[in-house]
Design an enzyme around this catalytic site. Structure first.
Site, PDB file in Angstrom:
ATOM      1  N   ASN A 263      47.990  33.497  31.241  1.00  0.00           N
ATOM      2  CA  ASN A 263      47.582  33.989  32.695  1.00  0.00           C
ATOM      3  C   ASN A 263      47.992  32.772  33.498  1.00  0.00           C
ATOM      4  O   ASN A 263      47.955  31.405  33.155  1.00  0.00           O
ATOM      5  CB  ASN A 263      45.944  33.942  32.686  1.00  0.00           C
ATOM      6  CG  ASN A 263      45.597  34.610  34.114  1.00  0.00           C
ATOM      7  OD1 ASN A 263      46.358  34.697  34.818  1.00  0.00           O
ATOM      8  ND2 ASN A 263      44.147  34.319  34.303  1.00  0.00           N
ATOM      9  N   GLY A 264      48.715  33.036  34.541  1.00  0.00           N
ATOM     10  CA  GLY A 264      49.329  32.045  35.462  1.00  0.00           C
ATOM     11  C   GLY A 264      50.830  32.170  35.639  1.00  0.00           C
ATOM     12  O   GLY A 264      51.166  33.264  35.143  1.00  0.00           O
TER      13      GLY A 264
ATOM     14  N   LYS B 185      41.387  41.863  40.617  1.00  0.00           N
ATOM     15  CA  LYS B 185      40.121  41.020  41.170  1.00  0.00           C
ATOM     16  C   LYS B 185      40.005  39.761  41.538  1.00  0.00           C
ATOM     17  O   LYS B 185      39.776  39.361  42.476  1.00  0.00           O
ATOM     18  CB  LYS B 185      39.015  41.649  40.173  1.00  0.00           C
ATOM     19  CG  LYS B 185      37.504  41.194  40.528  1.00  0.00           C
ATOM     20  CD  LYS B 185      37.106  42.050  41.478  1.00  0.00           C
ATOM     21  CE  LYS B 185      35.813  41.580  42.444  1.00  0.00           C
ATOM     22  NZ  LYS B 185      35.635  42.122  43.476  1.00  0.00           N
TER      23      LYS B 185
ATOM     24  N   LYS C 261      39.058  48.304  53.074  1.00  0.00           N
ATOM     25  CA  LYS C 261      38.384  49.021  51.999  1.00  0.00           C
ATOM     26  C   LYS C 261      39.104  50.509  51.784  1.00  0.00           C
ATOM     27  O   LYS C 261      39.481  50.755  50.741  1.00  0.00           O
ATOM     28  CB  LYS C 261      36.888  49.256  52.127  1.00  0.00           C
ATOM     29  CG  LYS C 261      36.042  48.048  52.117  1.00  0.00           C
ATOM     30  CD  LYS C 261      35.663  47.637  50.769  1.00  0.00           C
ATOM     31  CE  LYS C 261      36.765  46.829  50.300  1.00  0.00           C
ATOM     32  NZ  LYS C 261      36.744  45.416  50.461  1.00  0.00           N
TER      33      LYS C 261
ATOM     34  N   GLU D 122      37.385  44.820  57.852  1.00  0.00           N
ATOM     35  CA  GLU D 122      37.111  44.912  56.647  1.00  0.00           C
ATOM     36  C   GLU D 122      36.890  46.349  56.125  1.00  0.00           C
ATOM     37  O   GLU D 122      37.374  47.052  54.893  1.00  0.00           O
ATOM     38  CB  GLU D 122      35.654  44.447  56.046  1.00  0.00           C
ATOM     39  CG  GLU D 122      34.794  44.556  54.957  1.00  0.00           C
ATOM     40  CD  GLU D 122      35.727  44.058  53.655  1.00  0.00           C
ATOM     41  OE1 GLU D 122      36.585  43.457  53.723  1.00  0.00           O
ATOM     42  OE2 GLU D 122      35.262  44.343  52.722  1.00  0.00           O
TER      43      GLU D 122
ATOM     44  N   GLU E 173      42.810  49.689  50.511  1.00  0.00           N
ATOM     45  CA  GLU E 173      42.879  49.301  48.875  1.00  0.00           C
ATOM     46  C   GLU E 173      42.603  50.332  48.002  1.00  0.00           C
ATOM     47  O   GLU E 173      43.068  50.447  46.895  1.00  0.00           O
ATOM     48  CB  GLU E 173      41.663  48.285  48.678  1.00  0.00           C
ATOM     49  CG  GLU E 173      41.841  46.855  49.253  1.00  0.00           C
ATOM     50  CD  GLU E 173      40.642  46.089  49.277  1.00  0.00           C
ATOM     51  OE1 GLU E 173      40.812  44.706  48.439  1.00  0.00           O
ATOM     52  OE2 GLU E 173      39.317  46.379  49.496  1.00  0.00           O
TER      53      GLU E 173
ATOM     54  N   ARG F  33      40.343  42.588  36.122  1.00  0.00           N
ATOM     55  CA  ARG F  33      41.271  41.536  36.564  1.00  0.00           C
ATOM     56  C   ARG F  33      42.884  42.041  36.546  1.00  0.00           C
ATOM     57  O   ARG F  33      43.650  41.421  37.419  1.00  0.00           O
ATOM     58  CB  ARG F  33      41.071  40.421  35.575  1.00  0.00           C
ATOM     59  CG  ARG F  33      39.902  39.925  35.305  1.00  0.00           C
ATOM     60  CD  ARG F  33      39.538  38.976  34.413  1.00  0.00           C
ATOM     61  NE  ARG F  33      40.219  37.548  34.945  1.00  0.00           N
ATOM     62  CZ  ARG F  33      39.854  36.581  35.396  1.00  0.00           C
ATOM     63  NH1 ARG F  33      38.617  36.381  35.807  1.00  0.00           N
ATOM     64  NH2 ARG F  33      40.524  35.607  35.470  1.00  0.00           N
TER      65      ARG F  33
ATOM     66  N   HIS G 231      46.451  47.176  73.886  1.00  0.00           N
ATOM     67  CA  HIS G 231      47.772  46.400  73.814  1.00  0.00           C
ATOM     68  C   HIS G 231      48.675  46.894  72.754  1.00  0.00           C
ATOM     69  O   HIS G 231      49.463  46.143  72.251  1.00  0.00           O
ATOM     70  CB  HIS G 231      47.362  45.108  74.007  1.00  0.00           C
ATOM     71  CG  HIS G 231      46.740  44.286  74.941  1.00  0.00           C
ATOM     72  ND1 HIS G 231      47.154  44.374  76.270  1.00  0.00           N
ATOM     73  CD2 HIS G 231      45.385  44.121  75.125  1.00  0.00           C
ATOM     74  CE1 HIS G 231      46.130  44.117  77.174  1.00  0.00           C
ATOM     75  NE2 HIS G 231      45.077  43.875  76.352  1.00  0.00           N
TER      76      HIS G 231
ATOM     77  N   CYS H  94      45.392  38.273  35.338  1.00  0.00           N
ATOM     78  CA  CYS H  94      45.285  38.610  33.641  1.00  0.00           C
ATOM     79  C   CYS H  94      44.185  38.332  33.254  1.00  0.00           C
ATOM     80  O   CYS H  94      43.196  37.519  33.454  1.00  0.00           O
ATOM     81  CB  CYS H  94      46.475  38.230  33.028  1.00  0.00           C
ATOM     82  SG  CYS H  94      47.944  38.367  33.916  1.00  0.00           S
TER      83      CYS H  94
ATOM     84  N   TRP I  52      48.538  41.537  34.543  1.00  0.00           N
ATOM     85  CA  TRP I  52      48.796  41.953  36.088  1.00  0.00           C
ATOM     86  C   TRP I  52      50.056  41.295  36.334  1.00  0.00           C
ATOM     87  O   TRP I  52      50.165  39.991  36.388  1.00  0.00           O
ATOM     88  CB  TRP I  52      47.809  41.487  37.045  1.00  0.00           C
ATOM     89  CG  TRP I  52      47.874  41.926  38.275  1.00  0.00           C
ATOM     90  CD1 TRP I  52      47.261  43.002  39.166  1.00  0.00           C
ATOM     91  CD2 TRP I  52      48.644  41.211  39.694  1.00  0.00           C
ATOM     92  NE1 TRP I  52      47.694  42.951  40.368  1.00  0.00           N
ATOM     93  CE2 TRP I  52      48.478  41.756  40.896  1.00  0.00           C
ATOM     94  CE3 TRP I  52      49.372  40.202  39.472  1.00  0.00           C
ATOM     95  CZ2 TRP I  52      49.033  41.315  41.883  1.00  0.00           C
ATOM     96  CZ3 TRP I  52      49.868  39.519  40.703  1.00  0.00           C
ATOM     97  CH2 TRP I  52      49.842  40.395  41.905  1.00  0.00           C
TER      98      TRP I  52
END
Ligand code: G6P
Length: 611
Positions: free
Chosen positions: A99-100, A606, A488, A484, A491, A27, A507, A2, A73
């Site tokens: 936040n938390g 983020k 990307k 990566e 996401e 965020r 496999h 947040c 968030w």
């Protein structure tokens, strides 16, 4: 996670809060809200983005010089108007943003309900507002003392900013686990969960430490511990420019950050390679380098993209320094029972320096006696403050939620560290050492060349934008880049994608391959080139569309693959820095073409400051 913003001073607070929330929206962005105190308290909050909040407020201009704002968030309670912050206590005396996660909120809520408190939302944060009010009314204490006493009953993490209607000329802020920065002006103070909303007003900041409480009026800031022990605030100067947190003419932060990479990589090694280009200096390792050179084992920890950079680090340290390396997800490492001792070096990689799991893993490793180093981007964040040493990536603020320039900066730092340690351990001789330094200096120019061909990657994106699945394959240094690249795409475009070591494809994933499954193969000219050519043949035999990332002038793979993207040749150890760029661009263009919100992908944040 947040975003938190607060202000007390002489200016109109509403625009400060709204602009601050816009800066912090990366965020978290499922709901937003503000509270402003003048002769009474005004709270506006709603589901959606900061722009929705602005619409919600319009027509009701609120004047005042003290206020708080939040962009959420969701952790506890779905994103809706009621669960949005700020939260107000039942009697209306306390308004807070948080936040938390308050881990014992269920128990506290039960107790408070029995005491007659009512709850509108499903959040743990509202519980805290009521707990503070209970302590305040019942103990007949000041607002500040009520906050300190209430927080001492809380288990979990918090960054909170609180207003009390009985003491309307004051903000009270406290932190445990979730970051808070205080901007110091003349007769005004700014509060935020990171420095981005503050930098346009002042560069003088105080980073709040865990278990610290700040009591702020227009003219004074008093800092103390939760237990009421006075502290002297340390004011630091921000090394951040307002231009760095604007889009700078690009349509999205992500695109700007992709294009910044030649410069950001240069910033990462600037001042660390002597002007003659013959030496590497990493000042943050100066005190600890003997222990690093003697390390029996290196354990690299991180989450998300930072974990992928860590995987590249494994190849680098093993190749160049011959030190055994393990790479761990911080969230797994911290909950196992890892065996660590003083001969181990733990390297924590984190763009934000605040990721809760990585920070907890750092603390665990320190308690076990290991040397703990950080590779972080945000200066002054928690991980660099808690580690024994480390190297800042200096990539500049990364605002796009999907990490791009932070990854290449992290890999650059890992390469510099491995080269330095390899030389000190006599694994590399002077000539090899010099060769790698020279090669590193060439990388920004080579990325420029890749970026000049972005149009070709855009055309590829056009062809594959409606595909549902993608497979990414790589070997050696490019295996982490395959992971990566897949991350990307997932996401920001919500296309399912998997990254795999190319040989491992046989496999399992090969069963998925058909005409509808494009396969991106990273196929540079390194020692496993022939093997990857064979892998391409295997994929081709299953009729997949192959997009190969190859070195300039490669003719063999051009005949096999359906499409090729060229990157300049470089030593294999630097190949991740080049090969990742077309993959970032392809994900970006596909996401834009699919109409996705590139900078704020759904459900992501983020900086993940909850576990
Ligand atoms: C979040 C971000 C990712 C990032 C990860 C680790 O999931 O969306 O982009 O890689 O956290 O963050 P850190 O700040 O520790 O690198």
């Amino acid at each position: 996670m947040c975003g938190i913003v607060g202000y007390i001073g002489y200016r109109e607070v509403y625009p400060i809060l709204i602009n601050g929330l816009k800066r912090l929206e990366y965020r978290g962005y499922d709901s937003a809200g503000i509270a402003i105190l003048n002769s009474e308290s005004h709270i506006y909050k709603c589901k959606g983005k900061v722009s929705d909040l602005e619409k919600h407020v319009s027509g009701n201009p609120i004047h005042g010089n003290i206020g708080i704002g939040h962009t959420r968030w969701a952790t506890h309670g779905e994103p809706n108007d009621t669960n949005a912050h700020p939260h107000q206590s039942t009697g209306g005396k306390f308004i807070l943003i948080h936040n938390g996660i308050i881990e014992n909120y269920v128990e506290l809520k039960g107790r408070l309900k029995n005491l007659g408190f009512s709850f509108k939302s499903d959040t743990d944060s509202e519980v805290l507002a009521n707990l503070i009010e209970y302590v305040y009314l019942n103990g007949n204490v000041s607002a500040e003392m009520a906050v300190r006493l209430a927080l001492s009953q809380v288990e979990g993490a918090y960054g909170v900013v609180i207003m009390c209607t009985d003491e309307p000329d004051k903000l009270i802020a406290a932190r445990k686990g979730s970051p808070l920065v205080i901007g110091v002006g003349n007769d005004e103070y700014f509060l935020a969960s990171d420095a981005t909303p503050i930098v346009e007003y002042t560069k003088s900041v105080i980073y709040l430490s865990d278990q610290n409480v700040a009591i702020i009026t227009r003219t004074e800031l008093v800092l103390k511990t939760l237990k009421n022990i006075p502290l002297t605030p340390t004011i630091q100067q921000l090394d951040l420019d307002i231009g760095e947190i604007d889009k700078g003419g690009y349509e999205h932060f992500m695109l700007k950050e992709i294009y910044e990479q030649p410069r950001s990589i240069m910033d990462t090694f600037r001042g660390r390679i002597t002007t003659q280009g013959t030496e590497l200096h990493l000042g943050g390792l100066y005190q600890v380098i003997p222990r690093l050179v003697e390390a029996k084992r290196i354990i690299i920890i991180g989450c998300g993209t930072s974990w992928h950079a860590g995987l590249v680090g494994e190849y680098l340290f093993e190749d160049l320094a011959r030190i055994s390396v393990e790479v761990e997800y911080a969230s797994e490492f911290r909950y196992r029972h890892p065996i660590l001792d003083k001969d181990d070096v733990v390297i924590a990689i984190s763009q934000s320096g605040e990721t809760a799991d990585t920070l907890a893993a750092v603390r665990l490793a320190k308690d076990a006696g290991a040397l703990v180093l950080g590779i972080c981007n945000v200066v002054g964040s928690s991980i660099p403050r808690e580690t024994d040493g480390g190297v800042y990536t200096h990539a500049g603020p990364e605002i796009g939620v999907a990490s791009t320039k932070a990854f290449t900066a992290q890999v650059t730092v890992l390469a510099m560290m491995a080269i330095l340690v390899g030389r000190r351990r006599n694994i590399l001789d002077d000539k090899q050492y010099q060769h790698y330094i020279d090669e590193l200096k060439e990388i920004p120019g080579k990325i420029e060349k890749i970026l000049e061909h972005a149009g070709e990657i855009q055309k590829l994106a056009e062809l594959f934008k409606y595909v549902n699945n993608f497979l990414y394959l790589g070997r050696g240094y490019l295996f982490p880049v395959a992971l990566e690249g897949a991350l990307k795409l997932k996401e920001i475009s919500y296309i399912h994608a998997e990254g795999y070591p190319a040989a491992e494809m046989k496999h399992g994933p090969i069963a998925l391959i058909d005409l509808n499954m494009p396969v991106v193969v990273l196929a540079i000219k390194d020692h496993s080139y022939d093997k990857i050519v064979s892998n391409i043949q295997e994929v081709k035999a299953r009729k997949a569309n192959i997009i190969a990332v190859v070195n300039e002038g490669d003719t063999t793979i051009k005949q096999l693959a359906n499409y090729t993207v060229e990157i300049p040749e470089a030593d294999a150890i630097f190949s991740p820095l080049l090969a990742v760029v077309p993959l970032q661009l392809m994900s970006y263009y596909i996401a834009v073409m699919r109409g996705c919100n590139v900078d704020q992908p759904r459900n992501l944040a983020k900086s993940v400051t909850v576990e």
